[in-house]
Design an enzyme around this catalytic site. Structure first.
Site, PDB file in Angstrom:
ATOM      1  CD  GLU A 146      -2.963   1.078   0.205  1.00 11.91           C
ATOM      2  OE1 GLU A 146      -2.960   1.956  -0.697  1.00 11.91           O
ATOM      3  OE2 GLU A 146      -3.787   0.153   0.260  1.00 11.91           O
ATOM      4  CE  LYS A 204       4.913   7.408  -5.688  1.00 15.71           C
ATOM      5  NZ  LYS A 204       4.852   8.758  -5.071  1.00 15.71           N
ATOM      6  CB  ILE A 258      -3.838   8.099  -0.146  1.00 16.55           C
ATOM      7  CG1 ILE A 258      -3.423   9.548   0.076  1.00 16.55           C
ATOM      8  CG2 ILE A 258      -5.217   8.037  -0.784  1.00 16.55           C
ATOM      9  CD1 ILE A 258      -3.247  10.335  -1.208  1.00 16.55           C
TER      10      ILE A 258
END
Length: 430
Positions: A131, A207, A138
């Protein structure tokens, strides 16, 4: 009922993030134990500089032999926050082989070798959670692969790098130039001494690869992501954006084609309308906008970097992995069943803002318009300003493919009346 034998955790890296992970594990030990159903114990900390004082960490736990630590056999979970490709890849693989699950914040490694790591985790029946690799605190990975598992995600559009957002926000709000805004970001600790990974879009591209893979159930590697940095964005670009009712953000955009047959992933500066939720994301904050069939539009917002926010995401994964460990289960692994082809940038369709330096004489606009028409790019608006034989021409197009736009720009550069192409900016979020 609480299990008395603690779950043992090995921590690889004890920098800004790692030290926060260790601190939270210690100060919140009782709460973590209650949430997991068993105590968690920091069993070892691998570092490069053993002599450094690390407040709150027993020096007896510190080692420079990370390989020996993950090979111990009694480690339940390895937390990897050292970053980079090697030795992180070898250490994670070794951890799986010796019976440990892994929590990682390593976006670069996951974007490059995520499929191989997932395969190794599955082979050994272990978890790989990450995560913290995409947007700091977030919650984003888990909602995409669990909460939206029954939905069809069509687009992920986001600001996933706090350094670049701080710089662009400063340019927008104060009129500062790029270098001035970068200097302030560096002074405040938002930008590294070498900001290349951030400002050239490498960080955001890694990402984007991770997000696209999860959102579209397709393997997307870093090499599949189109990347364009933001170092060429100027105050003039922001002035033009304001005239259009827009601002400029460095966006990571992952899309499923309209026919559903392919996906694209890209990172580049773009103008977005001030009415779009991402336009109001200020400072070093991150936000990701998700569009799906059933849920519609969702936005995830919060701090995307820093020791405490990133450690929060790491600890959330640690709790989930420890629960799985106690239950003899594993969580979601890689989902790449769709295996959609990843299209190149040329197939992306969007709007464009093109600023040209041209000769200030009759017929120039007609010549420019003809070039756009010949390449199938429809013009939405044109704005021209001229003085003393020099002029600027700003063209905003309707939606067109990137390949058509590239062909148009190449042809424009060949016109005698076009002195130069000052800037090209995509317009998104409409």
């Amino acid at each position: 009922m609480m299990r008395t034998r603690p779950l043992k955790v090995a921590l690889l890296g004890c920098g800004v993030v790692g030290s926060e992970v260790a601190r939270i594990m210690t100060t919140h030990a009782d709460d973590l134990a209650a949430r997991i159903g068993a105590p968690v114990e920091l069993a070892g900390v691998a570092v490069r500089r053993p002599g450094k004082v690390r407040e709150g960490i027993d020096p007896a736990l510190v080692t420079t032999d990370a390989t020996a630590l993950v090979k111990r056999g009694d480690i339940d979970v390895v937390v990897e926050v050292i970053g980079g490709i090697e030795p992180a890849r070898a250490l994670i693989t070794t951890a799986f082989e010796h019976g440990a699950s892994v929590v990682s914040a390593n976006k670069a490694l996951l974007a490059q070798d995520g499929a191989a790591l997932h395969a190794t985790a599955e082979k050994h029946g272990k978890d790989l959670y990450y995560e913290a690799a995409v947007a700091g605190a977030i919650p984003l990975i888990r909602p995409l692969r669990e909460s939206l598992a029954g939905d069809k995600v069509n687009r992920v559009l986001g600001i996933v790098n706090g350094t670049t957002n701080f710089i662009l926000d400063k340019m927008d709000s104060t009129g500062a130039g790029y270098q001035e805004a970068l200097d302030e970001a560096t002074a405040l600790g938002y930008a590294e001494a070498d900001p290349t990974a951030d400002v050239e879009g490498f960080d955001a591209a890694a990402k984007a690869a991770i997000l696209a893979g999860i959102a579209f159930h397709t393997r997307v590697r870093l090499d599949d992501v189109y990347r364009e940095g933001m170092t060429e964005v100027t105050a003039a670009d922001f002035a033009s954006a304001k005239e259009m009712g827009c601002t400029i953000k460095l966006l990571a955009i992952c899309e499923r084609a309209a026919d559903g047959g392919s996906v694209t992933a890209r990172v580049h500066p773009a103008m977005i309308p001030l009415t779009h939720p991402l336009a109001s994301v200020r400072g070093a904050y991150n936000a990701v906008f998700v569009e799906s069939d059933a849920s519609g539009q969702l936005m995830f917002y919060g701090p995307g970097a820093g020791g405490s926010p990133t450690a929060s995401a790491v600890l959330g994964d640690l709790v989930a992995v420890c629960r799985n460990r106690l239950n003899g289960a594993t969580g979601p692994g890689e989902s790449a069943y769709a295996a959609l082809p990843v299209s190149g940038m040329g197939e992306v369709v969007t709007r464009y803002h093109i600023s040209l330096d041209v000769a200030d004489k009759p017929g120039v606009l007609a010549q420019v318009a003809t070039v756009f028409a010949e390449h199938g790019v429809s013009i939405d608006t044109v704005r021209q300003q001229g003085k003393d034989g020099e002029a600027s021409l700003v063209v905003v197009t309707h939606r067109a493919s990137d390949a058509a736009l590239v062909g148009t720009v190449e042809a424009l550069r060949k016109l005698d009346t076009v002195r130069g192409v000052a800037s090209i900016m995509r317009v998104e979020g409409e």
